[in-house]
Design a protein around this motif. Sequence first.
Motif, PDB file in Angstrom:
ATOM      1  N   LEU A  67       1.080  -1.120  -0.397  1.00 29.55           N
ATOM      2  CA  LEU A  67      -0.319  -0.218   0.221  1.00 29.55           C
ATOM      3  C   LEU A  67       1.200   0.791   0.282  1.00 29.55           C
ATOM      4  O   LEU A  67       1.882   1.258   1.125  1.00 29.55           O
ATOM      5  CB  LEU A  67      -1.229   0.136   1.962  1.00 29.55           C
ATOM      6  CG  LEU A  67      -2.033   1.227   1.441  1.00 29.55           C
ATOM      7  CD1 LEU A  67      -2.785   1.382   0.597  1.00 29.55           C
ATOM      8  CD2 LEU A  67      -2.462   1.161   2.692  1.00 29.55           C
ATOM      9  N   THR A  68       0.506   2.141  -0.810  1.00 28.80           N
ATOM     10  CA  THR A  68       0.800   3.312  -0.409  1.00 28.80           C
ATOM     11  C   THR A  68       0.282   4.461  -0.663  1.00 28.80           C
ATOM     12  O   THR A  68      -0.773   4.743  -1.782  1.00 28.80           O
ATOM     13  CB  THR A  68       2.031   3.799  -2.188  1.00 28.80           C
ATOM     14  OG1 THR A  68       3.307   2.475  -2.159  1.00 28.80           O
ATOM     15  CG2 THR A  68       2.510   5.008  -2.549  1.00 28.80           C
ATOM     16  N   LEU A  69       0.952   5.575   0.263  1.00 27.11           N
ATOM     17  CA  LEU A  69       0.025   6.561   0.077  1.00 27.11           C
ATOM     18  C   LEU A  69       0.799   7.983   0.059  1.00 27.11           C
ATOM     19  O   LEU A  69       1.633   7.906   0.714  1.00 27.11           O
ATOM     20  CB  LEU A  69      -0.451   6.335   2.159  1.00 27.11           C
ATOM     21  CG  LEU A  69      -1.931   5.356   2.148  1.00 27.11           C
ATOM     22  CD1 LEU A  69      -2.164   5.266   3.660  1.00 27.11           C
ATOM     23  CD2 LEU A  69      -3.088   5.250   1.673  1.00 27.11           C
ATOM     24  N   ASP A  70      -0.015   8.225  -0.767  1.00 28.50           N
ATOM     25  CA  ASP A  70       1.267   9.826  -0.891  1.00 28.50           C
ATOM     26  C   ASP A  70       0.428  11.240  -0.755  1.00 28.50           C
ATOM     27  O   ASP A  70      -0.972  11.432  -0.696  1.00 28.50           O
ATOM     28  CB  ASP A  70       0.686   9.753  -2.449  1.00 28.50           C
ATOM     29  CG  ASP A  70       1.678  11.050  -3.436  1.00 28.50           C
ATOM     30  OD1 ASP A  70       2.153  11.883  -2.441  1.00 28.50           O
ATOM     31  OD2 ASP A  70       2.718  10.460  -4.254  1.00 28.50           O
ATOM     32  N   PHE A  71       0.503  11.908   0.976  1.00 28.47           N
ATOM     33  CA  PHE A  71       0.151  13.273   1.106  1.00 28.47           C
ATOM     34  C   PHE A  71       1.054  14.084   1.179  1.00 28.47           C
ATOM     35  O   PHE A  71       0.849  15.406   1.537  1.00 28.47           O
ATOM     36  CB  PHE A  71       0.151  13.304   2.939  1.00 28.47           C
ATOM     37  CG  PHE A  71      -0.795  11.814   3.092  1.00 28.47           C
ATOM     38  CD1 PHE A  71      -1.731  11.792   2.647  1.00 28.47           C
ATOM     39  CD2 PHE A  71       0.238  10.688   3.558  1.00 28.47           C
ATOM     40  CE1 PHE A  71      -2.400  10.389   3.712  1.00 28.47           C
ATOM     41  CE2 PHE A  71      -0.807   9.885   3.946  1.00 28.47           C
ATOM     42  CZ  PHE A  71      -1.821   9.196   3.984  1.00 28.47           C
ATOM     43  N   THR A  72       1.808  14.055  -0.422  1.00 23.09           N
ATOM     44  CA  THR A  72       2.714  15.365  -0.335  1.00 23.09           C
ATOM     45  C   THR A  72       1.773  16.825  -1.541  1.00 23.09           C
ATOM     46  O   THR A  72       2.310  17.886  -1.744  1.00 23.09           O
ATOM     47  CB  THR A  72       3.550  15.335  -1.672  1.00 23.09           C
ATOM     48  OG1 THR A  72       2.816  14.049  -2.917  1.00 23.09           O
ATOM     49  CG2 THR A  72       4.345  13.740  -1.622  1.00 23.09           C
ATOM     50  N   ALA A  73       0.985  16.191  -1.667  1.00 18.71           N
ATOM     51  CA  ALA A  73      -0.227  17.121  -1.953  1.00 18.71           C
ATOM     52  C   ALA A  73      -1.267  17.834  -0.483  1.00 18.71           C
ATOM     53  O   ALA A  73      -1.853  17.100  -0.307  1.00 18.71           O
ATOM     54  CB  ALA A  73      -1.369  17.174  -3.707  1.00 18.71           C
ATOM     55  N   PRO A  74      -0.737  19.148  -0.377  1.00 17.11           N
ATOM     56  CA  PRO A  74      -1.551  19.490   0.840  1.00 17.11           C
ATOM     57  C   PRO A  74      -3.442  19.092   0.821  1.00 17.11           C
ATOM     58  O   PRO A  74      -3.507  19.303  -0.017  1.00 17.11           O
ATOM     59  CB  PRO A  74      -1.279  20.883   1.295  1.00 17.11           C
ATOM     60  CG  PRO A  74       0.028  20.974   0.974  1.00 17.11           C
ATOM     61  CD  PRO A  74      -0.082  20.282  -0.757  1.00 17.11           C
ATOM     62  N   GLY A  75      -3.716  18.624   1.340  1.00 16.83           N
ATOM     63  CA  GLY A  75      -5.389  18.560   1.751  1.00 16.83           C
ATOM     64  C   GLY A  75      -5.824  17.037   0.349  1.00 16.83           C
ATOM     65  O   GLY A  75      -6.822  16.841   0.566  1.00 16.83           O
ATOM     66  N   ARG A  76      -4.866  16.495   0.372  1.00 23.86           N
ATOM     67  CA  ARG A  76      -4.962  15.082  -0.617  1.00 23.86           C
ATOM     68  C   ARG A  76      -4.716  14.417  -0.321  1.00 23.86           C
ATOM     69  O   ARG A  76      -3.839  13.532   0.239  1.00 23.86           O
ATOM     70  CB  ARG A  76      -4.473  16.073  -2.251  1.00 23.86           C
ATOM     71  CG  ARG A  76      -5.188  16.989  -2.616  1.00 23.86           C
ATOM     72  CD  ARG A  76      -6.595  17.083  -2.872  1.00 23.86           C
ATOM     73  NE  ARG A  76      -6.866  16.605  -4.132  1.00 23.86           N
ATOM     74  CZ  ARG A  76      -7.653  16.108  -4.491  1.00 23.86           C
ATOM     75  NH1 ARG A  76      -8.819  16.707  -4.470  1.00 23.86           N
ATOM     76  NH2 ARG A  76      -8.120  15.236  -5.812  1.00 23.86           N
ATOM     77  N   ILE A  77      -5.029  12.674  -0.710  1.00 24.09           N
ATOM     78  CA  ILE A  77      -4.496  11.430  -0.441  1.00 24.09           C
ATOM     79  C   ILE A  77      -4.416  10.946  -2.445  1.00 24.09           C
ATOM     80  O   ILE A  77      -5.256  10.947  -3.043  1.00 24.09           O
ATOM     81  CB  ILE A  77      -5.025  10.882   0.128  1.00 24.09           C
ATOM     82  CG1 ILE A  77      -4.864   9.126   0.561  1.00 24.09           C
ATOM     83  CG2 ILE A  77      -6.340  10.780   0.228  1.00 24.09           C
ATOM     84  CD1 ILE A  77      -5.404   8.766   1.918  1.00 24.09           C
TER      85      ILE A  77
END
Length: 273
Positions: A67-77
């Motif tokens: 599982l990869t969770l990318d939170f690099t964009a503020p307020g986005r997943i």
Amino acid sequence: MRIAAAVIGLLAIAAVSGCSSNSDSPGGSETTSTATSSAAVAGSDPTGRVFISTAVDGTPIPGGGPLTLDFTAPGRILATAGCNNATGAVTFTGGKITADALASTMMACEPGVMESDAWVATLIGATPAWTLAGDTLTLTTADATVTLADKKIVDPDRPVQGTKWTVTSLITPDAISTSTALEASAPNFTIAADGTVSGSSGCNRMTGSATVADTTITFTPMGATMMACTEDVAAVERQVLTVLDGEVAYTLDAGTLTLRKPDGNGLILTAQG
């Protein structure tokens, strides 16, 4: 050339409001005497980071994940476990990860792997509790506990110099593309510690030099042998040699190196070995 494209559809994921409580996530920020929500302290939530699962206590990820969770964009997943990418708005309030309806790509994947999309939807739709301790993110639902580590720890950026980089996609102002000719010719180069460049343009051997800075690489014009190529391979070679001439901006993401010229042309390369 075949232009790779993903068709975007909608994957509805139920958003369940988290119960009101204070997060106990340590998050690595300075301790204060005033109680605040987990998202209120800078650096105390996963924003700006990418995490990859290292363990699952509960139903395993179909196909093995991770599982990869990318939170690099503020307020986005952006979430994926081996098949499609699901993305949308996210909040970290009340010690819970809450995501509204997520949009998803709709690519077909191998049986067994495709089921990972439903696994991701179930996990995120359950509004998991989260804790962040340094580089370790833990998500907990009634049915599962998922442990993730910062991508920089699990899959660190490869060094620009000393790594053999193989071209896997061509960038133009209008598209990112690949082709049978590109895959077969596999252009590549290595920048040695002294700045010497050696490799293949896809048909001919090439040599030159490069100066690597923080965000740019400046190449001298490449010298190359003069073997005749088929037209499709020659077209690949022309773009490779054009990009590897003068200053080019670069970004690193684990084993991927992206080069972009000011005119919008560039290359995407993958680390070998």
